[in-house]
Design a protein around this motif. Structure first.
Motif, mmCIF file in Angstrom:
data_model
loop_
_atom_site.group_PDB
_atom_site.id
_atom_site.type_symbol
_atom_site.label_atom_id
_atom_site.label_comp_id
_atom_site.label_asym_id
_atom_site.label_seq_id
_atom_site.Cartn_x
_atom_site.Cartn_y
_atom_site.Cartn_z
ATOM 1 N N PRO A 117 0.804 -1.226 0.000
ATOM 2 C CA PRO A 117 0.000 0.000 0.000
ATOM 3 C C PRO A 117 0.837 1.277 0.000
ATOM 4 C CG PRO A 117 -0.954 -1.597 1.495
ATOM 5 C CD PRO A 117 0.374 -2.156 1.068
ATOM 6 N N SER A 118 2.030 1.216 0.600
ATOM 7 C CA SER A 118 2.895 2.395 0.590
ATOM 8 C C SER A 118 3.451 2.667 -0.803
ATOM 9 C CB SER A 118 4.042 2.227 1.590
ATOM 10 O OG SER A 118 3.575 2.339 2.916
ATOM 11 N N CYS A 119 3.635 1.619 -1.607
ATOM 12 C CA CYS A 119 4.055 1.827 -2.999
ATOM 13 C C CYS A 119 2.954 2.564 -3.755
ATOM 14 C CB CYS A 119 4.360 0.490 -3.668
ATOM 15 S SG CYS A 119 5.711 -0.430 -2.894
ATOM 16 N N ASN A 120 1.708 2.210 -3.468
ATOM 17 C CA ASN A 120 0.584 2.930 -4.065
ATOM 18 C C ASN A 120 0.587 4.386 -3.606
ATOM 19 O OD1 ASN A 120 -1.895 2.927 -5.631
ATOM 20 N ND2 ASN A 120 -2.964 3.159 -3.690
ATOM 21 N N GLY A 121 0.861 4.597 -2.316
ATOM 22 C CA GLY A 121 0.943 5.960 -1.794
ATOM 23 C C GLY A 121 2.036 6.763 -2.476
ATOM 24 N N LEU A 122 3.180 6.130 -2.690
ATOM 25 C CA LEU A 122 4.271 6.809 -3.398
ATOM 26 C C LEU A 122 3.854 7.165 -4.816
ATOM 27 C CD1 LEU A 122 7.739 5.124 -2.713
ATOM 28 C CD2 LEU A 122 6.987 7.423 -2.105
ATOM 29 N N GLY A 123 3.123 6.251 -5.460
ATOM 30 C CA GLY A 123 2.640 6.531 -6.809
ATOM 31 C C GLY A 123 1.794 7.787 -6.846
ATOM 32 N N VAL A 124 0.924 7.934 -5.854
ATOM 33 C CA VAL A 124 0.089 9.137 -5.769
ATOM 34 C C VAL A 124 0.961 10.374 -5.582
ATOM 35 C CG1 VAL A 124 -1.665 10.320 -4.403
ATOM 36 C CG2 VAL A 124 -1.921 7.891 -4.913
ATOM 37 N N MET A 125 1.974 10.267 -4.725
ATOM 38 C CA MET A 125 2.852 11.411 -4.481
ATOM 39 C C MET A 125 3.556 11.839 -5.770
ATOM 40 S SD MET A 125 2.377 11.941 -1.214
ATOM 41 C CE MET A 125 3.693 12.902 -0.472
ATOM 42 N N TYR A 126 4.018 10.843 -6.547
ATOM 43 C CA TYR A 126 4.710 11.159 -7.805
ATOM 44 C C TYR A 126 3.747 11.719 -8.850
ATOM 45 C CZ TYR A 126 9.406 9.309 -6.906
ATOM 46 O OH TYR A 126 10.690 9.122 -6.440
ATOM 47 N N ILE A 127 2.555 11.144 -8.940
ATOM 48 C CA ILE A 127 1.625 11.591 -9.981
ATOM 49 C C ILE A 127 1.112 12.994 -9.689
ATOM 50 C CG2 ILE A 127 -0.662 10.862 -9.167
ATOM 51 C CD1 ILE A 127 0.695 9.909 -12.573
ATOM 52 N N GLN A 128 1.033 13.350 -8.393
ATOM 53 C CA GLN A 128 0.543 14.665 -7.994
ATOM 54 C C GLN A 128 1.670 15.672 -7.772
ATOM 55 O OE1 GLN A 128 -2.628 15.538 -7.916
ATOM 56 N NE2 GLN A 128 -3.346 13.479 -8.417
ATOM 57 N N GLY A 129 2.910 15.209 -7.772
ATOM 58 C CA GLY A 129 4.021 16.111 -7.486
ATOM 59 C C GLY A 129 3.982 16.626 -6.065
ATOM 60 N N MET A 130 3.644 15.735 -5.132
ATOM 61 C CA MET A 130 3.541 16.114 -3.720
ATOM 62 C C MET A 130 4.791 15.658 -2.978
ATOM 63 S SD MET A 130 -0.449 15.006 -3.154
ATOM 64 C CE MET A 130 -0.358 15.156 -1.380
ATOM 65 N N GLY A 131 5.590 16.617 -2.530
ATOM 66 C CA GLY A 131 6.799 16.286 -1.787
ATOM 67 C C GLY A 131 7.935 15.803 -2.658
ATOM 68 N N PRO A 133 9.292 16.070 -7.188
ATOM 69 C CA PRO A 133 8.924 16.519 -8.535
ATOM 70 C C PRO A 133 8.029 15.494 -9.234
ATOM 71 C CG PRO A 133 11.256 16.894 -8.146
ATOM 72 C CD PRO A 133 10.758 16.082 -6.986
ATOM 73 N N ARG A 134 7.068 15.968 -9.991
ATOM 74 C CA ARG A 134 6.122 15.080 -10.667
ATOM 75 C C ARG A 134 6.858 14.174 -11.649
ATOM 76 N NH1 ARG A 134 2.022 15.283 -14.954
ATOM 77 N NH2 ARG A 134 0.145 14.230 -14.192
ATOM 78 N N ASP A 135 6.541 12.876 -11.602
ATOM 79 C CA ASP A 135 7.208 11.899 -12.462
ATOM 80 C C ASP A 135 6.205 10.783 -12.741
ATOM 81 O OD1 ASP A 135 8.726 9.877 -13.627
ATOM 82 O OD2 ASP A 135 10.491 10.263 -12.385
ATOM 83 N N VAL A 136 5.485 10.898 -13.861
ATOM 84 C CA VAL A 136 4.416 9.935 -14.141
ATOM 85 C C VAL A 136 4.972 8.549 -14.461
ATOM 86 C CG1 VAL A 136 2.768 11.691 -14.871
ATOM 87 C CG2 VAL A 136 4.304 10.675 -16.560
ATOM 88 N N GLY A 137 6.156 8.498 -15.058
ATOM 89 C CA GLY A 137 6.755 7.198 -15.347
ATOM 90 C C GLY A 137 7.053 6.431 -14.070
ATOM 91 N N ARG A 138 7.619 7.121 -13.101
ATOM 92 C CA ARG A 138 7.919 6.487 -11.814
ATOM 93 C C ARG A 138 6.627 6.099 -11.095
ATOM 94 N NH1 ARG A 138 10.339 2.979 -8.942
ATOM 95 N NH2 ARG A 138 10.881 3.569 -6.803
#
Length: 234
Positions: A117-131, A133-138
């Motif tokens: 679930p934390s990997c999913n949380g990280l995905g949200v952080m990357y897709i939203q650029g929260m905390g 830089p935004r990185d949709v590939g990551r």
């Protein structure tokens, strides 16, 4: 002494303990001081497997007590606490703020430790650029990793991205595979979308039996529309 009297005497002796003084009643023990309240429970991995795990209700860093409790658990490498800490700190309206940087670090620790679930949380952080830089590939890589860890929401993120050509090249067969994965974990959206494609032969080989099984899984999860569609298939 008559035998009858001896027997009665012996019985009486057993009842009164052979004349021993009864033990004095024990003094009541002083009341123990109340125990401190336990810290708020962190999400359990088992409760998140096979269910929709939304990154919702971002805490915005407002509950200091909750943050302190989960931070203490995370420092002890309790990965569920790291995940809960990330949720408590997420602050969507201040993407570059310190709360999101701390949330990112908490999710990262959970994900690196194998807490899907934390990997999913990280995905949200990357897709939203929260905390970060935004990185949709990551973000897509992390969603796929979380999907492999049976986080159904992550499977849906990937499926919809492939269906819509969002962040990736559109790939309907790949989308169907991820919808099926989401369905296997109990997400009825995945069941219904994949079932409809197989029932209609929509860019995949028509397979009514597979469609029926997918609708049936959605029905088992309580989706009445899935039950109705299943019953239409002969």
């Amino acid at each position: 002494m008559p035998l009858r009297f001896l027997l009665l005497f012996s019985a009486a002796a057993l009842q009164i303990g052979c004349g021993a003084d009864p033990s004095p009643p024990s003094a009541p023990s002083p009341s123990a001081p109340p125990l401190p309240a336990p810290p708020p429970p962190a999400p359990e991995a088992a409760s998140e497997k096979g269910r929709m795990v939304f990154i919702h209700g971002a805490g915005n860093g407002k509950d200091a007590g909750e943050i302190t409790a989960h931070e203490a658990g995370c420092q002890k490498n309790e990965l569920a606490s790291c995940h809960a800490l990330g949720l408590a700190l997420m602050t969507p309206k201040d993407k570059e703020g310190d709360n999101n940087k701390r949330a990112f670090a908490a999710f990262e620790k959970g994900c690196q430790g194998g807490y899907a679930p934390s990997c999913n949380g990280l995905g949200v952080m990357y897709i939203q650029g929260m905390g970060v830089p935004r990185d949709v590939g990551r973000a897509m890589e992390l969603y796929k990793k979380a999907c492999e860890g049976e986080v159904s929401t992550a499977c849906l993120h990937v499926a919809m991205a492939y269906e819509e050509g969002r962040h990736v090249t559109a790939d309907w067969p790949a989308a169907i595979r991820f919808y099926e994965s989401a369905c296997a974990q109990g997400a009825t959206q995945g069941c219904n979308t994949a079932a409809k494609a197989f029932a209609e032969g929509d860019r995949v080989a028509r397979d009514p039996e597979k469609a029926r099984k997918l609708y049936d899984r959605g029905c088992q999860e309580g989706d009445e529309d899935a039950c109705k569609e299943r019953d239409k298939i002969k």
